[in-house]
Write a protein that holds these residues in place. Sequence first.
Motif, PDB file in Angstrom:
ATOM      1  N   ARG A  43      -5.429   1.698 -30.867  1.00 12.31           N
ATOM      2  CA  ARG A  43      -4.179   2.415 -31.101  1.00 12.31           C
ATOM      3  C   ARG A  43      -3.002   1.461 -30.970  1.00 12.31           C
ATOM      4  O   ARG A  43      -3.009   0.556 -30.135  1.00 12.31           O
ATOM      5  CB  ARG A  43      -4.026   3.548 -30.092  1.00 12.31           C
ATOM      6  CG  ARG A  43      -4.970   4.699 -30.388  1.00 12.31           C
ATOM      7  CD  ARG A  43      -4.765   5.841 -29.446  1.00 12.31           C
ATOM      8  NE  ARG A  43      -5.308   5.438 -28.143  1.00 12.31           N
ATOM      9  CZ  ARG A  43      -4.820   5.822 -26.978  1.00 12.31           C
ATOM     10  NH1 ARG A  43      -3.806   6.612 -26.908  1.00 12.31           N
ATOM     11  NH2 ARG A  43      -5.378   5.418 -25.864  1.00 12.31           N
ATOM     12  N   GLN A  44      -2.006   1.661 -31.790  1.00 10.53           N
ATOM     13  CA  GLN A  44      -0.799   0.851 -31.743  1.00 10.53           C
ATOM     14  C   GLN A  44      -0.068   1.142 -30.440  1.00 10.53           C
ATOM     15  O   GLN A  44       0.121   2.295 -30.072  1.00 10.53           O
ATOM     16  CB  GLN A  44       0.092   1.172 -32.944  1.00 10.53           C
ATOM     17  CG  GLN A  44       1.313   0.302 -33.027  1.00 10.53           C
ATOM     18  CD  GLN A  44       2.091   0.548 -34.312  1.00 10.53           C
ATOM     19  OE1 GLN A  44       1.513   0.925 -35.318  1.00 10.53           O
ATOM     20  NE2 GLN A  44       3.384   0.326 -34.260  1.00 10.53           N
ATOM     21  N   THR A  45       0.341   0.073 -29.738  1.00 12.08           N
ATOM     22  CA  THR A  45       0.998   0.245 -28.442  1.00 12.08           C
ATOM     23  C   THR A  45       2.496   0.020 -28.500  1.00 12.08           C
ATOM     24  O   THR A  45       3.196   0.349 -27.543  1.00 12.08           O
ATOM     25  CB  THR A  45       0.385  -0.707 -27.399  1.00 12.08           C
ATOM     26  OG1 THR A  45       0.511  -2.051 -27.860  1.00 12.08           O
ATOM     27  CG2 THR A  45      -1.082  -0.375 -27.161  1.00 12.08           C
ATOM     28  N   TYR A  64       4.580 -12.134 -35.475  1.00 15.23           N
ATOM     29  CA  TYR A  64       3.252 -11.818 -36.016  1.00 15.23           C
ATOM     30  C   TYR A  64       2.250 -11.638 -34.878  1.00 15.23           C
ATOM     31  O   TYR A  64       1.512 -10.652 -34.832  1.00 15.23           O
ATOM     32  CB  TYR A  64       2.807 -12.929 -36.965  1.00 15.23           C
ATOM     33  CG  TYR A  64       1.381 -12.805 -37.427  1.00 15.23           C
ATOM     34  CD1 TYR A  64       1.029 -11.931 -38.439  1.00 15.23           C
ATOM     35  CD2 TYR A  64       0.376 -13.556 -36.835  1.00 15.23           C
ATOM     36  CE1 TYR A  64      -0.284 -11.804 -38.861  1.00 15.23           C
ATOM     37  CE2 TYR A  64      -0.938 -13.440 -37.241  1.00 15.23           C
ATOM     38  CZ  TYR A  64      -1.261 -12.568 -38.252  1.00 15.23           C
ATOM     39  OH  TYR A  64      -2.565 -12.437 -38.649  1.00 15.23           O
ATOM     40  N   LEU A  65       2.217 -12.595 -33.946  1.00 15.93           N
ATOM     41  CA  LEU A  65       1.276 -12.513 -32.825  1.00 15.93           C
ATOM     42  C   LEU A  65       1.588 -11.323 -31.923  1.00 15.93           C
ATOM     43  O   LEU A  65       0.675 -10.660 -31.424  1.00 15.93           O
ATOM     44  CB  LEU A  65       1.273 -13.818 -32.029  1.00 15.93           C
ATOM     45  CG  LEU A  65       0.723 -15.035 -32.775  1.00 15.93           C
ATOM     46  CD1 LEU A  65       0.905 -16.308 -31.945  1.00 15.93           C
ATOM     47  CD2 LEU A  65      -0.734 -14.841 -33.155  1.00 15.93           C
ATOM     48  N   GLU A  66       2.869 -11.030 -31.717  1.00 13.16           N
ATOM     49  CA  GLU A  66       3.242  -9.859 -30.923  1.00 13.16           C
ATOM     50  C   GLU A  66       2.772  -8.578 -31.633  1.00 13.16           C
ATOM     51  O   GLU A  66       2.313  -7.642 -30.982  1.00 13.16           O
ATOM     52  CB  GLU A  66       4.749  -9.817 -30.692  1.00 13.16           C
ATOM     53  CG  GLU A  66       5.223 -10.864 -29.701  1.00 13.16           C
ATOM     54  CD  GLU A  66       6.742 -10.957 -29.580  1.00 13.16           C
ATOM     55  OE1 GLU A  66       7.467 -10.225 -30.299  1.00 13.16           O
ATOM     56  OE2 GLU A  66       7.200 -11.775 -28.766  1.00 13.16           O
ATOM     57  N   HIS A  71      -1.161  -4.182 -31.909  1.00 11.06           N
ATOM     58  CA  HIS A  71      -1.896  -3.480 -32.968  1.00 11.06           C
ATOM     59  C   HIS A  71      -0.944  -2.815 -33.960  1.00 11.06           C
ATOM     60  O   HIS A  71      -1.239  -1.759 -34.512  1.00 11.06           O
ATOM     61  CB  HIS A  71      -2.901  -2.479 -32.391  1.00 11.06           C
ATOM     62  CG  HIS A  71      -3.888  -3.122 -31.473  1.00 11.06           C
ATOM     63  ND1 HIS A  71      -4.865  -3.981 -31.921  1.00 11.06           N
ATOM     64  CD2 HIS A  71      -4.026  -3.080 -30.132  1.00 11.06           C
ATOM     65  CE1 HIS A  71      -5.565  -4.425 -30.903  1.00 11.06           C
ATOM     66  NE2 HIS A  71      -5.079  -3.903 -29.808  1.00 11.06           N
ATOM     67  N   ASP A  72       0.206  -3.471 -34.175  1.00 10.97           N
ATOM     68  CA  ASP A  72       1.174  -3.027 -35.180  1.00 10.97           C
ATOM     69  C   ASP A  72       0.805  -3.742 -36.479  1.00 10.97           C
ATOM     70  O   ASP A  72       1.422  -4.725 -36.876  1.00 10.97           O
ATOM     71  CB  ASP A  72       2.594  -3.362 -34.734  1.00 10.97           C
ATOM     72  CG  ASP A  72       3.655  -2.887 -35.702  1.00 10.97           C
ATOM     73  OD1 ASP A  72       3.299  -2.400 -36.803  1.00 10.97           O
ATOM     74  OD2 ASP A  72       4.851  -3.022 -35.370  1.00 10.97           O
ATOM     75  N   HIS A  88      -6.937  -7.869 -40.462  1.00 12.30           N
ATOM     76  CA  HIS A  88      -8.175  -8.328 -39.858  1.00 12.30           C
ATOM     77  C   HIS A  88      -7.990  -8.575 -38.364  1.00 12.30           C
ATOM     78  O   HIS A  88      -8.760  -8.069 -37.551  1.00 12.30           O
ATOM     79  CB  HIS A  88      -8.687  -9.589 -40.549  1.00 12.30           C
ATOM     80  CG  HIS A  88      -9.895 -10.142 -39.877  1.00 12.30           C
ATOM     81  ND1 HIS A  88     -11.116  -9.510 -39.930  1.00 12.30           N
ATOM     82  CD2 HIS A  88     -10.058 -11.213 -39.091  1.00 12.30           C
ATOM     83  CE1 HIS A  88     -11.993 -10.205 -39.216  1.00 12.30           C
ATOM     84  NE2 HIS A  88     -11.368 -11.231 -38.702  1.00 12.30           N
ATOM     85  N   LEU A  89      -6.978  -9.335 -37.994  1.00 16.29           N
ATOM     86  CA  LEU A  89      -6.761  -9.613 -36.574  1.00 16.29           C
ATOM     87  C   LEU A  89      -6.426  -8.345 -35.810  1.00 16.29           C
ATOM     88  O   LEU A  89      -6.895  -8.151 -34.700  1.00 16.29           O
ATOM     89  CB  LEU A  89      -5.638 -10.639 -36.381  1.00 16.29           C
ATOM     90  CG  LEU A  89      -6.063 -12.091 -36.292  1.00 16.29           C
ATOM     91  CD1 LEU A  89      -4.860 -12.989 -36.105  1.00 16.29           C
ATOM     92  CD2 LEU A  89      -7.060 -12.328 -35.190  1.00 16.29           C
ATOM     93  N   CYS A  90      -5.603  -7.495 -36.384  1.00 21.21           N
ATOM     94  CA  CYS A  90      -5.243  -6.244 -35.700  1.00 21.21           C
ATOM     95  C   CYS A  90      -6.478  -5.420 -35.383  1.00 21.21           C
ATOM     96  O   CYS A  90      -6.598  -4.863 -34.308  1.00 21.21           O
ATOM     97  CB  CYS A  90      -4.289  -5.413 -36.559  1.00 21.21           C
ATOM     98  SG  CYS A  90      -2.571  -5.801 -36.301  1.00 21.21           S
ATOM     99  N   GLY A  91      -7.375  -5.332 -36.319  1.00 24.18           N
ATOM    100  CA  GLY A  91      -8.571  -4.537 -36.112  1.00 24.18           C
ATOM    101  C   GLY A  91      -9.626  -5.211 -35.263  1.00 24.18           C
ATOM    102  O   GLY A  91     -10.445  -4.548 -34.652  1.00 24.18           O
ATOM    103  N   ALA A  92      -9.615  -6.527 -35.201  1.00 22.30           N
ATOM    104  CA  ALA A  92     -10.675  -7.257 -34.510  1.00 22.30           C
ATOM    105  C   ALA A  92     -10.358  -7.559 -33.053  1.00 22.30           C
ATOM    106  O   ALA A  92     -11.252  -7.824 -32.275  1.00 22.30           O
ATOM    107  CB  ALA A  92     -10.974  -8.569 -35.243  1.00 22.30           C
TER     108      ALA A  92
END
Length: 158
Positions: A43-45, A64-66, A71-72, A88-92
């Motif tokens: 879930r997006q925080t 980008y990293l933040e 998970h934005d 990909h990174l957000c989901g992984a």
Amino acid sequence: MVVGAEPAPRPGRRRTRRWVALAVVAVVGAGVAASAAALAPPRQTADVPVPPADAAPEQVVRAYLEAVSAHDCETAAALSAAGDAGDHLCGATRSLEIIEVVPAPQLSDPTTAAVNTDFEVAWRPFAEGGNAPEEGWGWTYYLALGPECWRIVDAGAG
């Protein structure tokens, strides 16, 4: 007692079987719930703002990293020239902690830039591509200056 008739079940035995069945259902249900929680998309925080058009390349990479950490995925994708690098990174990732974001030496073309990063990442179970070590990760992001702002075009171990 009638010959050939089955004896009546004892009340205590029927109750024991019922408790065993309920216990099995509870354990299986807890296992399914735990698996679903581990495999469900994160879930997006937080909402991470896209940096202004005049932001430096390292500001774009930090945002980008933040965004990945929060998970934005919408913001992460917006900071990628391809528009999908964040997905990909957000989901992984389960979590990502930024340690350092610094500009790399200037590239010969003023419309390109490189940014060195170091971060710790914890991957989600069964995440594709989650093959980086969890402790300290040197990674370089490559950016291109588009008509409006810097966007990430590539990345690699660095």
